[in-house]
Design a protein around this motif. Structure first.
Motif, PDB file in Angstrom:
ATOM      1  N   LEU A   1      14.799   5.491 -84.625  1.00 32.60           N
ATOM      2  CA  LEU A   1      14.066   4.802 -83.639  1.00 32.60           C
ATOM      3  C   LEU A   1      13.961   5.453 -82.298  1.00 32.60           C
ATOM      4  CD1 LEU A   1      15.034   1.052 -84.348  1.00 32.60           C
ATOM      5  CD2 LEU A   1      13.119   2.245 -85.388  1.00 32.60           C
ATOM      6  N   ASP A   2      14.755   6.057 -81.869  1.00 29.70           N
ATOM      7  CA  ASP A   2      14.787   6.883 -80.429  1.00 29.70           C
ATOM      8  C   ASP A   2      13.911   8.158 -80.467  1.00 29.70           C
ATOM      9  OD1 ASP A   2      15.057   7.466 -77.888  1.00 29.70           O
ATOM     10  OD2 ASP A   2      17.367   7.958 -78.055  1.00 29.70           O
ATOM     11  N   ASP A   3      12.407   7.937 -80.511  1.00 25.13           N
ATOM     12  CA  ASP A   3      11.633   9.289 -80.368  1.00 25.13           C
ATOM     13  C   ASP A   3      10.385   8.848 -79.728  1.00 25.13           C
ATOM     14  OD1 ASP A   3      10.002   7.883 -82.196  1.00 25.13           O
ATOM     15  OD2 ASP A   3      10.588   9.034 -84.139  1.00 25.13           O
ATOM     16  N   GLU A   4       9.617   9.597 -79.605  1.00 27.70           N
ATOM     17  CA  GLU A   4       8.531   9.735 -78.785  1.00 27.70           C
ATOM     18  C   GLU A   4       7.483   8.858 -79.417  1.00 27.70           C
ATOM     19  OE1 GLU A   4       4.939  12.206 -76.561  1.00 27.70           O
ATOM     20  OE2 GLU A   4       6.284  13.182 -77.610  1.00 27.70           O
ATOM     21  N   LEU A   5       7.349   8.862 -80.480  1.00 32.07           N
ATOM     22  CA  LEU A   5       6.232   7.779 -81.408  1.00 32.07           C
ATOM     23  C   LEU A   5       6.600   6.516 -81.169  1.00 32.07           C
ATOM     24  CD1 LEU A   5       3.865   7.316 -83.101  1.00 32.07           C
ATOM     25  CD2 LEU A   5       5.280   7.845 -85.094  1.00 32.07           C
ATOM     26  N   ASN A   6       7.810   6.125 -81.459  1.00 33.94           N
ATOM     27  CA  ASN A   6       8.256   4.826 -81.391  1.00 33.94           C
ATOM     28  C   ASN A   6       8.064   4.216 -79.980  1.00 33.94           C
ATOM     29  OD1 ASN A   6       8.976   3.671 -83.843  1.00 33.94           O
ATOM     30  ND2 ASN A   6      10.164   5.475 -83.994  1.00 33.94           N
ATOM     31  N   ALA A   7       8.418   5.104 -78.887  1.00 39.62           N
ATOM     32  CA  ALA A   7       8.393   4.776 -77.488  1.00 39.62           C
ATOM     33  C   ALA A   7       6.908   4.535 -77.186  1.00 39.62           C
ATOM     34  CB  ALA A   7       8.827   5.625 -76.800  1.00 39.62           C
ATOM     35  N   ARG A   8       5.867   5.275 -77.774  1.00 43.96           N
ATOM     36  CA  ARG A   8       4.533   4.875 -77.422  1.00 43.96           C
ATOM     37  C   ARG A   8       4.070   3.755 -77.977  1.00 43.96           C
ATOM     38  NH1 ARG A   8       0.695  10.245 -77.332  1.00 43.96           N
ATOM     39  NH2 ARG A   8       1.871  11.740 -76.230  1.00 43.96           N
ATOM     40  N   ALA A   9       4.471   3.537 -79.357  1.00 37.11           N
ATOM     41  CA  ALA A   9       4.258   2.559 -80.268  1.00 37.11           C
ATOM     42  C   ALA A   9       4.525   1.021 -79.604  1.00 37.11           C
ATOM     43  CB  ALA A   9       4.571   2.392 -81.483  1.00 37.11           C
ATOM     44  N   TRP A  10       5.958   1.140 -78.941  1.00 40.90           N
ATOM     45  CA  TRP A  10       6.464  -0.125 -78.405  1.00 40.90           C
ATOM     46  C   TRP A  10       5.652  -0.465 -77.209  1.00 40.90           C
ATOM     47  CZ3 TRP A  10      10.525  -3.292 -79.425  1.00 40.90           C
ATOM     48  CH2 TRP A  10      11.005  -4.103 -78.312  1.00 40.90           C
ATOM     49  N   LYS A  11       5.165   0.340 -76.364  1.00 36.79           N
ATOM     50  CA  LYS A  11       4.283   0.054 -75.131  1.00 36.79           C
ATOM     51  C   LYS A  11       2.998  -0.493 -75.841  1.00 36.79           C
ATOM     52  CE  LYS A  11       2.441   1.968 -71.179  1.00 36.79           C
ATOM     53  NZ  LYS A  11       2.272   3.432 -70.333  1.00 36.79           N
ATOM     54  N   ASP A  12       2.584  -0.098 -76.654  1.00 38.49           N
ATOM     55  CA  ASP A  12       1.015  -0.356 -77.143  1.00 38.49           C
ATOM     56  C   ASP A  12       1.217  -1.673 -77.711  1.00 38.49           C
ATOM     57  OD1 ASP A  12       0.063   2.057 -76.088  1.00 38.49           O
ATOM     58  OD2 ASP A  12      -0.224   2.935 -77.779  1.00 38.49           O
ATOM     59  N   THR A  13       2.366  -1.862 -78.409  1.00 36.96           N
ATOM     60  CA  THR A  13       2.348  -3.126 -79.271  1.00 36.96           C
ATOM     61  C   THR A  13       2.897  -4.261 -78.526  1.00 36.96           C
ATOM     62  OG1 THR A  13       3.220  -2.070 -81.141  1.00 36.96           O
ATOM     63  CG2 THR A  13       3.441  -4.025 -81.445  1.00 36.96           C
ATOM     64  N   LEU A  14       3.570  -4.105 -77.662  1.00 41.28           N
ATOM     65  CA  LEU A  14       3.998  -5.110 -76.387  1.00 41.28           C
ATOM     66  C   LEU A  14       3.122  -6.276 -76.218  1.00 41.28           C
ATOM     67  CD1 LEU A  14       6.746  -4.643 -73.626  1.00 41.28           C
ATOM     68  CD2 LEU A  14       4.656  -6.258 -73.447  1.00 41.28           C
ATOM     69  N   PRO A  15       1.893  -5.905 -75.732  1.00 40.39           N
ATOM     70  CA  PRO A  15       0.931  -7.173 -75.396  1.00 40.39           C
ATOM     71  C   PRO A  15       0.156  -7.946 -76.703  1.00 40.39           C
ATOM     72  CG  PRO A  15      -0.111  -5.039 -74.964  1.00 40.39           C
ATOM     73  CD  PRO A  15       1.246  -4.669 -75.353  1.00 40.39           C
ATOM     74  N   ARG A  16       0.385  -7.306 -77.820  1.00 44.46           N
ATOM     75  CA  ARG A  16      -0.057  -8.141 -79.035  1.00 44.46           C
ATOM     76  C   ARG A  16       0.864  -8.911 -79.849  1.00 44.46           C
ATOM     77  NH1 ARG A  16      -4.711  -5.241 -80.084  1.00 44.46           N
ATOM     78  NH2 ARG A  16      -4.977  -3.368 -78.839  1.00 44.46           N
ATOM     79  N   PHE A  17       2.165  -8.991 -79.272  1.00 43.90           N
ATOM     80  CA  PHE A  17       3.116  -9.901 -79.982  1.00 43.90           C
ATOM     81  C   PHE A  17       2.603 -11.503 -79.603  1.00 43.90           C
ATOM     82  CE2 PHE A  17       6.570  -6.607 -79.402  1.00 43.90           C
ATOM     83  CZ  PHE A  17       6.495  -6.451 -80.503  1.00 43.90           C
ATOM     84  N   ALA A  18       2.740 -12.301 -80.610  1.00 45.24           N
ATOM     85  CA  ALA A  18       2.322 -13.662 -80.267  1.00 45.24           C
ATOM     86  C   ALA A  18       3.409 -14.238 -79.510  1.00 45.24           C
ATOM     87  CB  ALA A  18       2.305 -14.516 -81.798  1.00 45.24           C
ATOM     88  N   LEU A  19       2.771 -14.958 -78.439  1.00 47.86           N
ATOM     89  CA  LEU A  19       3.866 -15.677 -77.476  1.00 47.86           C
ATOM     90  C   LEU A  19       4.281 -16.984 -77.934  1.00 47.86           C
ATOM     91  CD1 LEU A  19       1.686 -14.537 -74.023  1.00 47.86           C
ATOM     92  CD2 LEU A  19       3.821 -13.673 -75.274  1.00 47.86           C
ATOM     93  N   ARG A  20       3.371 -17.416 -78.797  1.00 39.29           N
ATOM     94  CA  ARG A  20       3.787 -18.621 -79.417  1.00 39.29           C
ATOM     95  C   ARG A  20       3.611 -18.652 -80.770  1.00 39.29           C
ATOM     96  NH1 ARG A  20      -0.631 -22.262 -77.829  1.00 39.29           N
ATOM     97  NH2 ARG A  20       0.625 -24.015 -78.409  1.00 39.29           N
ATOM     98  N   PRO A  21       4.815 -18.111 -81.418  1.00 40.34           N
ATOM     99  CA  PRO A  21       5.068 -17.651 -83.028  1.00 40.34           C
ATOM    100  C   PRO A  21       4.508 -18.807 -83.945  1.00 40.34           C
ATOM    101  CG  PRO A  21       6.639 -16.820 -81.884  1.00 40.34           C
ATOM    102  CD  PRO A  21       6.262 -17.814 -80.877  1.00 40.34           C
ATOM    103  N   GLU A  22       4.805 -20.084 -83.478  1.00 38.87           N
ATOM    104  CA  GLU A  22       4.729 -21.446 -84.237  1.00 38.87           C
ATOM    105  C   GLU A  22       2.954 -21.842 -84.101  1.00 38.87           C
ATOM    106  OE1 GLU A  22       7.950 -24.550 -84.685  1.00 38.87           O
ATOM    107  OE2 GLU A  22       7.719 -24.089 -82.558  1.00 38.87           O
ATOM    108  N   ALA A  23       2.275 -21.532 -83.014  1.00 38.01           N
ATOM    109  CA  ALA A  23       1.017 -22.120 -82.712  1.00 38.01           C
ATOM    110  C   ALA A  23      -0.026 -21.434 -83.843  1.00 38.01           C
ATOM    111  CB  ALA A  23       0.541 -21.759 -81.342  1.00 38.01           C
TER     112      ALA A  23
END
Length: 312
Positions: free
Chosen positions: A255-277
């Protein structure tokens, strides 16, 4: 003697509870930044604090997790909203109980410096795909909005080799590529890509990654606690993006590579803040879209597709 009987009685009562708190969670694919809240909840002890022992399993075949949950061989699975509609229509006992990634990730991907400057340029070209059915419906809608039909293109099944088939020139575009992964992968390899975002091309927005359970078998209390733990993890990720990345990548060397580091940053704002909702309108609109696309015979009420455990 009475004291020992009380202790024994308490132990007997606690045994089924402990067994009930063990959850098997099947992922949709190998572990990647899309699963950030799950891994952080595990590593930060949020699952343990909720009285849960969660076994996270990456599938050998991405198509298996929903089937295994429907068959009662797993408690939860990470799946996709578009596929859920078709699976429920087929009679699979599944229901959405939570959301992991709350925006579309799928896109129509082309070469940034290639010949496809607009979707209309796809006429007479080859388009790669990996999942028949839903992706074809999405593509049909996108093409129609730009004056084309499926007869104007040649569909090529590239399996899961989306970006490689595009970079090698096997196809001129691919549908099903994830904007947080394939775009970064191509850029790293020196062949930049460009995404046409589905929700900007006339398609209804949807939840990309969801948690599904068997409504006849699930323990609602256990699932609630699972979702509450992932909500805490998501809040931690948003509040501490770098620290959470360090925790995430530390769980596996690959997991410790450039692709995952970039993907982590790009995915972060897309996580559901209220998973149940649950956004009922979103599921209703997508059900109607699939009906109009000819993939569903009948429209089902949202209650047969998704539930909001927090509201129950």
């Amino acid at each position: 003697m009475k004291k020992y009987l009380i202790v024994l009685f308490c132990l007997l009562l606690s045994t089924p509870l402990q067994a009930q708190n063990r959850i098997t969670l099947l992922l949709d694919w190998f572990i990647n930044p899309d699963h950030g809240p799950i891994i952080i909840a595990q590593e930060k002890g949020y699952f343990a604090d909720a009285g849960l022992e969660v076994e996270v399993i990456a599938p050998a075949d991405p198509a298996d997790p929903p089937k295994m949950v429907a068959a009662g061989k797993a408690d939860l699975a990470v799946s996709y909203q578009p596929q859920l509609h078709l699976q429920v229509a087929e009679g699979m006992p599944l229901v959405r109980v939570g959301t992991l990634v709350a925006t579309p990730l799928n896109c129509l991907l082309v070469l940034k410096d290639g010949k496809i400057k607009s979707i209309a340029d796809l006429k007479g070209k080859k388009v790669g795909f990996s999942v028949a059915g839903v992706e074809e419906a999405l593509l049909t809608t996108i093409l129609a909005r730009n004056g084309l039909s499926m007869t104007d293109i040649e569909l090529v099944n590239v399996n899961w080799s989306l970006s490689p088939s595009l970079m090698s020139g096997q196809v001129d575009a691919v549908i099903g590529a994830f904007r947080n992964f394939e775009l970064n992968q191509m850029d790293i390899e020196g062949v930049p890509g460009r995404c046409f975002y589905l929700e900007e091309e006339g398609l209804p927005a949807y939840d990309e990654l969801i948690y599904v359970a068997n409504p006849d078998r699930m323990n609602k209390d256990v699932v609630r606690r699972f979702l509450q733990a992932t909500e805490l993890a998501t809040q931690f990720i948003v509040n501490h993006p770098q620290e959470s990345w360090e925790i995430f990548k530390g769980t596996a060397k690959e997991l410790d590579d450039e692709l995952n580091a970039r993907a982590w940053k790009d995915t972060l704002p897309r996580f559901a803040l209220r998973p149940e909702a649950l956004d009922e309108g979103r599921y209703s609109r997508f059900e109607s879209f699939l009906k109009e696309a000819g993939l569903l015979k009948d429209i089902r009420p949202v209650s047969e597709l998704a539930i909001d455990l927090g509201a129950q």
